[in-house]
Design a protein around this motif. Sequence first.
Motif, PDB file in Angstrom:
ATOM      1  N   UNK A 174       0.817  -1.229   0.000  1.00  0.00           N
ATOM      2  CA  UNK A 174       0.000   0.000   0.000  1.00  0.00           C
ATOM      3  C   UNK A 174       0.841   1.265   0.000  1.00  0.00           C
ATOM      4  N   UNK A 175       0.437   2.248   0.782  1.00  0.00           N
ATOM      5  CA  UNK A 175       1.109   3.551   0.782  1.00  0.00           C
ATOM      6  C   UNK A 175       2.551   3.483   1.287  1.00  0.00           C
ATOM      7  N   UNK A 176       2.891   2.382   1.954  1.00  0.00           N
ATOM      8  CA  UNK A 176       4.249   2.262   2.517  1.00  0.00           C
ATOM      9  C   UNK A 176       5.195   1.457   1.631  1.00  0.00           C
ATOM     10  N   UNK A 177       4.696   1.044   0.490  1.00  0.00           N
ATOM     11  CA  UNK A 177       5.482   0.138  -0.352  1.00  0.00           C
ATOM     12  C   UNK A 177       6.904   0.663  -0.602  1.00  0.00           C
ATOM     13  N   UNK A 178       6.999   1.972  -0.879  1.00  0.00           N
ATOM     14  CA  UNK A 178       8.324   2.539  -1.181  1.00  0.00           C
ATOM     15  C   UNK A 178       8.939   3.317  -0.025  1.00  0.00           C
ATOM     16  N   UNK A 179       8.382   3.148   1.141  1.00  0.00           N
ATOM     17  CA  UNK A 179       8.934   3.845   2.315  1.00  0.00           C
ATOM     18  C   UNK A 179       9.888   2.884   3.040  1.00  0.00           C
ATOM     19  N   UNK A 180      11.141   3.276   3.135  1.00  0.00           N
ATOM     20  CA  UNK A 180      12.129   2.366   3.724  1.00  0.00           C
ATOM     21  C   UNK A 180      12.964   3.000   4.829  1.00  0.00           C
ATOM     22  N   UNK A 181      12.673   4.260   5.139  1.00  0.00           N
ATOM     23  CA  UNK A 181      13.440   4.894   6.220  1.00  0.00           C
ATOM     24  C   UNK A 181      12.521   5.770   7.073  1.00  0.00           C
ATOM     25  N   UNK A 182      13.016   6.088   8.258  1.00  0.00           N
ATOM     26  CA  UNK A 182      12.248   6.943   9.168  1.00  0.00           C
ATOM     27  C   UNK A 182      12.053   8.324   8.547  1.00  0.00           C
ATOM     28  N   UNK A 183      13.093   8.773   7.846  1.00  0.00           N
ATOM     29  CA  UNK A 183      13.013  10.089   7.216  1.00  0.00           C
ATOM     30  C   UNK A 183      11.884  10.108   6.180  1.00  0.00           C
ATOM     31  N   UNK A 184      11.836   9.064   5.347  1.00  0.00           N
ATOM     32  CA  UNK A 184      10.762   9.000   4.342  1.00  0.00           C
ATOM     33  C   UNK A 184       9.385   8.932   5.013  1.00  0.00           C
ATOM     34  N   UNK A 185       9.332   8.218   6.127  1.00  0.00           N
ATOM     35  CA  UNK A 185       8.048   8.114   6.838  1.00  0.00           C
ATOM     36  C   UNK A 185       7.634   9.483   7.375  1.00  0.00           C
ATOM     37  N   UNK A 186       8.614  10.202   7.943  1.00  0.00           N
ATOM     38  CA  UNK A 186       8.332  11.527   8.512  1.00  0.00           C
ATOM     39  C   UNK A 186       7.930  12.514   7.425  1.00  0.00           C
ATOM     40  N   UNK A 210      10.876   9.045  21.371  1.00  0.00           N
ATOM     41  CA  UNK A 210      11.668   8.806  20.160  1.00  0.00           C
ATOM     42  C   UNK A 210      11.094   9.579  18.963  1.00  0.00           C
ATOM     43  N   UNK A 211       9.775   9.573  18.845  1.00  0.00           N
ATOM     44  CA  UNK A 211       9.135  10.267  17.716  1.00  0.00           C
ATOM     45  C   UNK A 211       9.421  11.767  17.798  1.00  0.00           C
ATOM     46  N   UNK A 212       9.278  12.326  18.991  1.00  0.00           N
ATOM     47  CA  UNK A 212       9.542  13.764  19.171  1.00  0.00           C
ATOM     48  C   UNK A 212      10.982  14.081  18.794  1.00  0.00           C
ATOM     49  N   UNK A 213      11.905  13.252  19.302  1.00  0.00           N
ATOM     50  CA  UNK A 213      13.324  13.524  19.056  1.00  0.00           C
ATOM     51  C   UNK A 213      13.710  13.349  17.596  1.00  0.00           C
ATOM     52  N   UNK A 214      12.869  12.648  16.837  1.00  0.00           N
ATOM     53  CA  UNK A 214      13.195  12.409  15.432  1.00  0.00           C
ATOM     54  C   UNK A 214      12.305  13.189  14.473  1.00  0.00           C
ATOM     55  N   UNK A 215      11.689  14.206  14.991  1.00  0.00           N
ATOM     56  CA  UNK A 215      10.963  15.137  14.143  1.00  0.00           C
ATOM     57  C   UNK A 215       9.649  14.624  13.574  1.00  0.00           C
ATOM     58  N   UNK A 216       9.091  13.553  14.166  1.00  0.00           N
ATOM     59  CA  UNK A 216       7.755  13.128  13.720  1.00  0.00           C
ATOM     60  C   UNK A 216       6.733  13.810  14.623  1.00  0.00           C
ATOM     61  N   UNK A 259      14.948   1.882   7.987  1.00  0.00           N
ATOM     62  CA  UNK A 259      16.247   2.457   8.384  1.00  0.00           C
ATOM     63  C   UNK A 259      16.032   3.625   9.354  1.00  0.00           C
ATOM     64  N   UNK A 260      16.761   3.618  10.438  1.00  0.00           N
ATOM     65  CA  UNK A 260      16.616   4.696  11.436  1.00  0.00           C
ATOM     66  C   UNK A 260      15.442   4.472  12.376  1.00  0.00           C
ATOM     67  N   UNK A 261      14.762   3.333  12.207  1.00  0.00           N
ATOM     68  CA  UNK A 261      13.561   3.106  13.011  1.00  0.00           C
ATOM     69  C   UNK A 261      13.794   2.236  14.240  1.00  0.00           C
ATOM     70  N   UNK A 262      15.059   2.000  14.593  1.00  0.00           N
ATOM     71  CA  UNK A 262      15.331   1.222  15.812  1.00  0.00           C
ATOM     72  C   UNK A 262      15.448   2.179  16.994  1.00  0.00           C
TER      73      UNK A 262
END
Length: 403
Positions: A174-186, A210-216, A259-262
């Motif tokens: 679905x919408x996440x098919x090409x999302x592979x990093x935290x940055x792309x998710x944000x 973690x979400x706050x610290x990573x700009x989500x 990537x970056x999601x740990x």
Amino acid sequence: MATVSVPPSLLLSGYAHNQYCSISLVFPSSRAVLPRSLGAITCCAVDPSSQVVASPVSNNGWAATERTEIRLGLPSKGRMADDTLGLLKDCQLSVRQSNPRQYVAEIPQLSNLEVWFQRPKDIVRKLLSGDLDLGIVGFDTVSEHGQGNEDLIIVHDALDYGDCRLSIAIPKYGIFENVNSLRQLAEMSRWTPERPLRVATGFTYVGPKFMRENGLNHVSFSTADGALEAAPAMGIADAILDLVSSGTTLRENNLKEIEGGTVLKSQAVLVASRKSLTERKGVLGITHEILERFEAHLRAVGQFMVTANMRGSSAEDVARRILSQPSLSGLQGPTISPVYSKGGGEAAIDYYAINVCVPKKALYKSMQQLREIGGTGVLVSPLTYIFDEETPRWRQLLSKLGL
Ligand SMILES: Nc1ncnc2c1ncn2[C@@H]1O[C@H](COP(=O)(O)OP(=O)(O)OP(=O)(O)O)[C@@H](O)[C@H]1O
Ligand SMILES: O=P(O)(O)OC[C@H]1O[C@H](OP(=O)(O)OP(=O)(O)O)[C@H](O)[C@@H]1O
Ligand SMILES: [Mg+2]
């Protein structure tokens, strides 16, 4: 009999006496609750002339004095329980429990220590409340339930079991098919205050942090006790934040890590209350002994002791050859002793026996290197303990405590 509502930290015994009710309150642990508790009592007293008197109790022993036993909390069940007992056993610390449903036990080798079996999160909570002094749990549990409280001190951060990581996972489709990093998710423009990224997790402290610290910024959380991996397919959440070890559960539910999601990596740790370490008699000493045993054992499990004979003109000559091989340097260096043989009535030295500790992973390479430099009769045996002069973690602990 009057009913009086009191804070749960108090034990109440009361009886009616004419028009008044006299109550006695026993403070089971911290004296710090006293002022707050007295406030609560005064608030619920019906008559303003009621008197509140606080005095030490000395009739029933447990409440009168601070406990003198040192308490270690161990996981009562679940993944960590057996491995924790296994580690202690390997360190010659046998936990004696008279029956499996009893939550208190002892370790005969450590006098004045009580073992209390508790759920992992309760171990952390009880360290903070002062009801336990030491505990063994996963680092993830310390992070989540300790919430950064400075009273918790990690004494040993790598007990070598319970390995896992806390990771964000999203659907592969679905919408996440090409999302592979935290940055792309944000950076996905669809997350807004009205329609945030919905995350299902049991980690409601470290997750949002973690979400706050990573700009989500546009994130909402829901929580459940288990089987979180079902939440995206059920339409309850967009992503999950859960523990992963083999990755099978994610795979079987069509989810992927990014990537970056740990958020953190975890394994079993020995944790202590700073207050107990500094204020409760005997805690520091017992911690030192447990730490030494853990370190000596964990250091040894990764090594083999290799013994071989080697022809040489002198011990120095043999040492030179051994030290020229990168996998044979040992802990401090090889131990080399002469082998005396009878030659023409005299004791002659043609061979030297060498002892060297070798990392398990490098065993075969070490064997080859030994042969290359003339090693024969190679014996390999397991190591049980390596006691150093001083454990590095002990020094770190003292410095954390400012000692
Ligand atoms: N695959 C994994 N999933 C969950 N926890 C794991 C995994 N691998 C290692 N662990 C460790 O085991 C601990 C969880 O153990 P367990 O699931 O038995 O207890 P718990 O879930 O914390 O207890 P409770 O039943 O109270 O929720 C985690 O905190 C983590 O440190
Ligand atoms: O990467 P894996 O090796 O597959 O392990 C990860 C899974 O294990 C844990 O669940 P658990 O088995 O405790 O079940 P639960 O979610 O119902 O609590 C964790 O919550 C993951 O779901
Ligand atoms: Mg699960």
